[in-house]
Motif scaffolding. Sequence first.
Motif, PDB file in Angstrom:
ATOM      1  N   GLY A  29      43.530  -1.722  55.140  1.00  0.00           N
ATOM      2  CA  GLY A  29      42.350  -0.882  55.294  1.00  0.00           C
ATOM      3  C   GLY A  29      42.159  -0.416  56.733  1.00  0.00           C
ATOM      4  N   CYS A  30      42.772  -1.105  57.693  1.00  0.00           N
ATOM      5  CA  CYS A  30      42.607  -0.762  59.110  1.00  0.00           C
ATOM      6  C   CYS A  30      43.151   0.621  59.447  1.00  0.00           C
ATOM      7  N   THR A  77      41.281 -19.956  60.106  1.00  0.00           N
ATOM      8  CA  THR A  77      39.821 -20.087  60.153  1.00  0.00           C
ATOM      9  C   THR A  77      39.432 -21.462  60.717  1.00  0.00           C
ATOM     10  N   SER A  84      39.094 -10.999  51.951  1.00  0.00           N
ATOM     11  CA  SER A  84      38.081 -10.254  51.210  1.00  0.00           C
ATOM     12  C   SER A  84      38.288 -10.552  49.734  1.00  0.00           C
ATOM     13  N   ASN A  86      42.370 -16.319  53.580  1.00  0.00           N
ATOM     14  CA  ASN A  86      42.472 -15.600  54.843  1.00  0.00           C
ATOM     15  C   ASN A  86      42.910 -14.169  54.544  1.00  0.00           C
ATOM     16  N   ALA A  87      42.998 -13.373  55.597  1.00  0.00           N
ATOM     17  CA  ALA A  87      43.420 -11.986  55.418  1.00  0.00           C
ATOM     18  C   ALA A  87      44.851 -11.929  54.904  1.00  0.00           C
ATOM     19  N   SER A  88      45.146 -10.943  54.094  1.00  0.00           N
ATOM     20  CA  SER A  88      46.533 -10.658  53.744  1.00  0.00           C
ATOM     21  C   SER A  88      46.744  -9.165  53.948  1.00  0.00           C
ATOM     22  N   LEU A 142      40.333   0.994  50.450  1.00  0.00           N
ATOM     23  CA  LEU A 142      41.036   0.073  49.559  1.00  0.00           C
ATOM     24  C   LEU A 142      40.831   0.408  48.090  1.00  0.00           C
ATOM     25  N   ASN A 196      44.571  -6.521  51.976  1.00  0.00           N
ATOM     26  CA  ASN A 196      43.268  -5.988  52.371  1.00  0.00           C
ATOM     27  C   ASN A 196      43.282  -5.466  53.805  1.00  0.00           C
ATOM     28  N   ASN A 248      39.984 -10.758  57.966  1.00  0.00           N
ATOM     29  CA  ASN A 248      39.689 -11.990  57.262  1.00  0.00           C
ATOM     30  C   ASN A 248      39.873 -11.744  55.760  1.00  0.00           C
ATOM     31  N   ASP A 261      36.365  -8.769  54.871  1.00  0.00           N
ATOM     32  CA  ASP A 261      37.165  -8.076  55.879  1.00  0.00           C
ATOM     33  C   ASP A 261      36.408  -6.826  56.320  1.00  0.00           C
ATOM     34  N   PHE A 280      37.317  -3.912  56.701  1.00  0.00           N
ATOM     35  CA  PHE A 280      37.653  -2.722  55.932  1.00  0.00           C
ATOM     36  C   PHE A 280      37.763  -3.051  54.449  1.00  0.00           C
TER      37      PHE A 280
END
Lengths: 289, 289
Positions: A118-119, A16, B112, A110-112, A124, A115, B110, B84, B86
């Motif tokens: 979900g893409c 970020t 969430s 940050n993203a992990s 989730l 989460n 990102n 994020d 999603f």
Amino acid sequence: MLYLIGLGLGDTKDITIKGLEIVKKCTRVYLEAYTSILTVGKDALEEFYGRELILADRDMVEQEADEILKGADVSDVAFLVVGDPFGATTHSDLVLRAVNAGIQYRVVHNASIMNAVGCCGLQLYNFGEMVSIVFWTDTWKPESFYDKIQRNRENGMHTLCLLDIKVKEQSMENLLRGRKIYEPPRYMSVSQAAEQLLEIVQNRRERKEDLAFTEDTVCVGLARVGAEDQAIRAGTLRQLASCDLGGPLHSLIVTGHLHPLELDMLRLFAIESTALRDLKMLDSSTYTS
Amino acid sequence: MLYLIGLGLGDTKDITIKGLEIVKKCTRVYLEAYTSILTVGKDALEEFYGRELILADRDMVEQEADEILKGADVSDVAFLVVGDPFGATTHSDLVLRAVNAGIQYRVVHNASIMNAVGCCGLQLYNFGEMVSIVFWTDTWKPESFYDKIQRNRENGMHTLCLLDIKVKEQSMENLLRGRKIYEPPRYMSVSQAAEQLLEIVQNRRERKEDLAFTEDTVCVGLARVGAEDQAIRAGTLRQLASCDLGGPLHSLIVTGHLHPLELDMLRLFAIESTALRDLKMLDSSTYTS
């Protein structure tokens, strides 16, 4: 101040703005290098940040934490973690040591993978407890994660399976002889994980135990989530066992109940165009091929 | 190309480098404004990005998706989501519409709240299914989330409770009269959520039903996670009911089994210094005050 900074999941540019500003101003910057990896290495990060990084392996973080924290009461030290700092493995221990030493800390999230999965289109809030699937050896083949997947399936929930990472591992011989010679890193692939799950299904069938899922259960394989070349494949467990998703890191999802919208999303990623077209319903919302 | 970009949880600077580069180059940029909020508003984001944002409320995303996607086959459109893309609410529908219209899409992940809650020291792999706690009305007091928390507790798992958000809601009268007059936004606080849970505990006790947790169960309240002024408080459910954590967004965790390291972390955030000191053990790893 000790800063724990998540790097996200893809490459250099997934940090970020806040994280990058802190990295640039810190006295020392450590890169945690044993719980996850990006699609780029230390060199690419150093070039992007314009500064040197200190690699922190498990031994260093667990045994030389004082070294990492040195001076962090009067200057700024950053500890970079792929994904989120409190993701797959927790760094609570480092935080507690800092607090006990009177050092303040801050977290840049940050993203992990927890989460970002979900893409694939599975929601989730339909995930139960996550599990870790470890590399089996000739003599050690634990099945405990199967029971957790079973419990989730019984409740209709999806299960995110994190796949084993072996970094800086010593062979039994080198360990016994005290030789610091390390094996090449190994990252479990979706097909390896699916093979192990298929073997458990077979074992349980032979022991006439209840099956939480079978070769035909809808599963999702994910590789390099967040990177340019991420790969997502949905199909049966059997199909995923022979599916090559390329380089690490991989994750596997065993689905529970599927909402029609979730199924529509999974079809975007079907291994074969016909794979998820003619699913049979086991009950109101559990599908099988 | 349609870009779904996560903004993270805190303020303007929680967007990733990758996300910011894309925002700057897109033809149109939408800001989804009904599933979550940052600690800063649209104006601050516009100033930081140096460009105009189009607010996308629920009606627009659900009923005018074609407007959002217009031209995305030949130019770049960004859709910004707090957290994020999603995360709490899925935007699968928008993705499916894009794919069906022959528009490519990409996701920039990102943090969430689902992974950032790890900052309180509870380990993410010890969380079961998450739940949503909705605002009760005089005539509608659903308790269904209690059963999910109960199931998680029985398995020793923590439960993340996402708290209700009411944005652009109409009063029953205005809805019936077709008047587009909206109520002020409402965000459920930790104390409001705790109050509702206490009422359910009381109801179940009166009905002599099994209690999954009580007034003395260890819970964690979180507010504005990821922001400079984030607040985390650990204590009993009763203590949290009278705890003011300030502005939105809030989340609540009902703990399951606690590992000693998790308990050490929670003590950093204890409501009172004595609150988590003398816990009684209900079994090998479940604590109560």
